[in-house]
Design an enzyme around this catalytic site. Structure first.
Site, PDB file in Angstrom:
ATOM      1  N   GLU A   1      12.624  -2.958  10.855  1.00 15.76           N
ATOM      2  CA  GLU A   1      12.131  -2.202  10.074  1.00 15.76           C
ATOM      3  C   GLU A   1      10.859  -2.042  10.854  1.00 15.76           C
ATOM      4  O   GLU A   1      10.159  -2.839  11.476  1.00 15.76           O
ATOM      5  CB  GLU A   1      11.420  -2.860   8.801  1.00 15.76           C
ATOM      6  CG  GLU A   1      10.702  -1.680   7.716  1.00 15.76           C
ATOM      7  CD  GLU A   1      10.709  -2.729   6.324  1.00 15.76           C
ATOM      8  OE1 GLU A   1       9.706  -3.311   6.930  1.00 15.76           O
ATOM      9  OE2 GLU A   1      10.825  -1.888   5.777  1.00 15.76           O
TER      10      GLU A   1
ATOM     11  N   LEU B   1      -5.856  -2.153   1.218  1.00 12.57           N
ATOM     12  CA  LEU B   1      -5.993  -0.314   1.919  1.00 12.57           C
ATOM     13  C   LEU B   1      -6.081   0.769   0.861  1.00 12.57           C
ATOM     14  O   LEU B   1      -6.418   1.510   1.643  1.00 12.57           O
ATOM     15  CB  LEU B   1      -4.547  -0.366   3.109  1.00 12.57           C
ATOM     16  CG  LEU B   1      -4.917  -1.080   4.139  1.00 12.57           C
ATOM     17  CD1 LEU B   1      -3.329  -1.188   5.003  1.00 12.57           C
ATOM     18  CD2 LEU B   1      -6.141  -1.010   4.770  1.00 12.57           C
TER      19      LEU B   1
ATOM     20  N   GLU C   1      10.808  -8.375  -3.834  1.00  8.40           N
ATOM     21  CA  GLU C   1      11.241  -6.788  -3.172  1.00  8.40           C
ATOM     22  C   GLU C   1      10.777  -6.603  -1.321  1.00  8.40           C
ATOM     23  O   GLU C   1       9.358  -6.619  -1.088  1.00  8.40           O
ATOM     24  CB  GLU C   1      10.199  -5.735  -3.820  1.00  8.40           C
ATOM     25  CG  GLU C   1      10.638  -5.832  -5.613  1.00  8.40           C
ATOM     26  CD  GLU C   1      12.480  -5.720  -5.279  1.00  8.40           C
ATOM     27  OE1 GLU C   1      12.829  -4.986  -4.439  1.00  8.40           O
ATOM     28  OE2 GLU C   1      12.984  -5.746  -6.546  1.00  8.40           O
TER      29      GLU C   1
ATOM     30  N   CYS D   1      10.303   1.381   2.359  1.00  8.20           N
ATOM     31  CA  CYS D   1      11.578  -0.100   2.392  1.00  8.20           C
ATOM     32  C   CYS D   1      12.832   1.141   1.877  1.00  8.20           C
ATOM     33  O   CYS D   1      13.376  -0.229   2.940  1.00  8.20           O
ATOM     34  CB  CYS D   1      11.289  -1.416   0.959  1.00  8.20           C
ATOM     35  SG  CYS D   1      11.000   0.174  -0.692  1.00  8.20           S
TER      36      CYS D   1
ATOM     37  N   SER E   1       6.115  -7.424   2.866  1.00  7.62           N
ATOM     38  CA  SER E   1       7.272  -7.480   3.707  1.00  7.62           C
ATOM     39  C   SER E   1       8.126  -9.034   4.126  1.00  7.62           C
ATOM     40  O   SER E   1       7.401  -9.932   3.067  1.00  7.62           O
ATOM     41  CB  SER E   1       6.509  -7.965   5.453  1.00  7.62           C
ATOM     42  OG  SER E   1       5.356  -9.393   4.938  1.00  7.62           O
TER      43      SER E   1
ATOM     44  N   LYS F   1      -2.939  -8.522  -8.196  1.00  9.22           N
ATOM     45  CA  LYS F   1      -3.954  -7.877  -6.241  1.00  9.22           C
ATOM     46  C   LYS F   1      -2.603  -6.160  -5.849  1.00  9.22           C
ATOM     47  O   LYS F   1      -1.771  -6.839  -4.981  1.00  9.22           O
ATOM     48  CB  LYS F   1      -3.547  -9.193  -6.128  1.00  9.22           C
ATOM     49  CG  LYS F   1      -4.671  -8.780  -4.438  1.00  9.22           C
ATOM     50  CD  LYS F   1      -4.491  -9.679  -3.205  1.00  9.22           C
ATOM     51  CE  LYS F   1      -3.528  -8.896  -2.435  1.00  9.22           C
ATOM     52  NZ  LYS F   1      -3.614  -8.017  -1.827  1.00  9.22           N
TER      53      LYS F   1
ATOM     54  N   TRP G   1       0.689  -1.032   0.099  1.00 13.84           N
ATOM     55  CA  TRP G   1       0.222  -0.143  -0.125  1.00 13.84           C
ATOM     56  C   TRP G   1       0.454   1.370  -0.501  1.00 13.84           C
ATOM     57  O   TRP G   1       0.627   2.213   0.117  1.00 13.84           O
ATOM     58  CB  TRP G   1      -0.333   0.447   1.472  1.00 13.84           C
ATOM     59  CG  TRP G   1       0.054  -0.213   2.377  1.00 13.84           C
ATOM     60  CD1 TRP G   1       0.010  -1.251   2.861  1.00 13.84           C
ATOM     61  CD2 TRP G   1       0.330   0.979   3.136  1.00 13.84           C
ATOM     62  NE1 TRP G   1       0.302  -1.884   3.702  1.00 13.84           N
ATOM     63  CE2 TRP G   1       0.991  -0.224   4.599  1.00 13.84           C
ATOM     64  CE3 TRP G   1       1.213   1.784   3.346  1.00 13.84           C
ATOM     65  CZ2 TRP G   1       2.069  -0.216   5.168  1.00 13.84           C
ATOM     66  CZ3 TRP G   1       1.691   2.132   4.526  1.00 13.84           C
ATOM     67  CH2 TRP G   1       2.274   1.357   5.440  1.00 13.84           C
TER      68      TRP G   1
END
Ligand code: NAD
Length: 483
Positions: free
Chosen positions: A385, A182, A252, A286, A231, A178, A154
């Protein structure tokens, strides 16, 4: 945008509504309802994959130049619809206008770049391979890998989607996308433009839903390739699922990147890059450089200037034209970030200073930027993270120590170095363990330059020629020559 309902599945111009449940999309900056979306059922996911499979033979046989012309039309439509696409990102994600505008530029540039690769044709042409035997000739060619499942998060909804869609279509793959549940209105808007550009039915389908829909899509036996951004934890699950069908995967994933400020750094630039690296998109990147390493000789001056700049940052809804930082994506995500901060503080981390929220934030999911000084290397805020506006700063004594600290993470996505020394820059460029190193620049991203991480930050590369190759299989043939 009024609170419309997005269908569960879109296959070309066909919209399939679900008899099953629907979920709401909310505006991050206000919490208001933006849209309803119907969640794809197992049968509808199957229908989308079958449509992609049926469209594949014709699509992958089209001339690359024709696919390029179509991608160019998409790029032009993105430019033509810039304002409405900017508005969607401002409304759904709560991004300040300048950030939403950058995202749209990035999307247009990505489609234009792969359009150009298709037009040039070299990346698709069959080519001879020299072999030490004159009685044979060897050739290589690249062919579309097949049906690709694209699963995106998102935080940069339209951007991460473009980085997958454009090279996949250029390669001749058909896809089922897909988006994140959100932020799916961004991808529905892009889908509309693909339709307008004339993408044939079945070549791109979209399925709405969260983790269960993503899991069912990537596990579908007719998927050949999975490209996932999200994630690291979910990336591992996807890799396990892909193993069953030996599906090709590009992952990624997360990051915990470093920004290194050497003793010879331009301090003003260093502070500017620290702000951009830690607080762009409210730190939901990220590539967030949330571990800031400052040479001890500059540490106090850096912290002083960093503090005044952080405290001057205007954290406000995108309706405020002075907004420099928007909200987090959801209340649940803000609670997650706050819980991590509390955990870090309970383990000994100390808040150096924080920013402030503008009076206009209302009931959105805002969080003031937070800076932690000298956390222990095992502290969760330094190690994990956080995906929010939280930066940690530590000092270092020499380059060897800075490199050792920067590289002591399982991740390896990006890094930034601020230095006036070309020699030092060259050393950091080669010795930092990261897919992309920026020297004295903000986080510039070009479609020509590959994106992707080492270690826990993922597998494979997006963008650039490598991004195209990730949707192709390399094949060879060896022929007996008559001469
Ligand atoms: P996430 O992993 O929770 O979800 C990403 C996408 O995967 C969503 O569409 C989600 O619905 C779907 N999904 C969730 N579980 C799934 C499963 N088991 N099988 C298949 N699909 C599933 O991530 P997020 O919270 O949406 O995004 C934040 C994460 O994304 C951060 O870790 C961030 O670092 C990462 N990210 C990485 C990059 C990159 O380029 N490396 C870019 C953006 C975001």
């Amino acid at each position: 945008m009024s609170a419309c309902t997005f269908p569960a599945v879109r296959i070309g111009t066909e919209s399939l509504n679900s008899l099953e449940h629907k979920t709401a999309v909310h505006a991050a900056a206000s919490g208001e309802l933006v849209a309803w979306q119907q969640i794809a059922s197992a049968a509808q996911i199957d229908q989308a994959v079958l449509a992609a499979r049926a469209a594949l033979p014709e699509w992958h046989m089209t001339a690359p130049a024709l696919r390029g012309a179509l991608l160019q039309r998409v790029a032009a439509l993105v430019e033509a619809q810039r304002e409405s696409l900017v508005q969607i990102q401002m409304q759904v994600n709560g991004k300040p206008r300048f950030e939403a505008n950058c995202d749209v530029s990035d999307v247009a540039a990505c489609f234009a770049y792969y359009a150009e690769l298709c037009r040039e044709g070299d990346a698709f042409a069959s080519a001879p391979v020299p072999v030490p035997d004159t009685s044979v000739a060897a050739r290589r060619r690249y062919e579309a890998v097949g049906v690709a499942a694209l699963v995106v998060p998102w935080n940069f909804p339209m951007v991460t989607t473009a980085w997958k869609l454009a090279p996949a279509l250029a390669a001749g793959c058909t896809v089922v996308l897909k988006p994140s549940e959100l932020t799916s209105p961004a991808e529905h808007a892009l889908f509309e433009l693909l339709n307008q550009a004339g993408v044939p039915a079945g070549v791109v389908s979209l399925v709405n839903g969260g983790a269960p829909v993503g899991a069912a899509l990537v596990a579908h036996p007719m998927i050949d390739k999975i490209s996932f951004t999200g994630s690291t934890a979910v990336g591992k699950q996807i890799m396990r699922s892909a193993a069953d069908g030996l599906k090709r995967t590009t992952l990624e994933l997360g990051g915990k990147s470093a920004l290194i400020v050497r003793e010879d750094a331009d301090l003003e630039l260093a502070v500017q890059l620290a702000i951009g690296g830690a607080f762009t998109n409210a730190g939901q990147m990220c590539s967030a450089t949330s571990r800031i390493l400052v040479h001890h000789s500059l540490y106090d001056r850096f912290m002083k200037d960093f503090q005044s700049t952080v405290q001057a940052l205007i954290v406000a809804p995108p309706s405020d034209p002075t907004s420099a930082m928007g909200p987090l994506i959801s209340d649940a995500h803000r609670s997650r970030v706050q819980a991590l901060v509390e955990q870090g503080i309970a383990a000994g981390a100390e808040v150096a200073f924080s920013g402030q929220l503008a009076g206009t934030v209302g009931s959105g999911h805002f969080m003031a930027p937070l800076v932690i000084a000298a956390p222990d290397e095992h502290n969760i805020l330094w190690r994990d993270e956080i995906f929010g506006p939280v930066a940690c700063v530590r000092s270092f004594d020499n380059d060897a120590q800075a490199l050792a600290i920067a590289n002591s993470t399982a991740y390896g996505l990006v890094a930034t170095v601020v230095t006036e020394s070309e020699e030092a820059a060259a050393k950091y460029e080669t010795q930092l363990r990261a897919g992309l190193v920026w020297i004295n620049t903000p986080q510039l991203i070009f479609p020509q330059v590959c994106w992707g991480g080492l270690g826990a930050s993922g597998i494979g590369r997006e963008l650039g020629l490598q991004g195209l190759r990730s949707y192709q299989e390399l094949r060879h043939a060896v022929h007996l020559t008559t001469g």
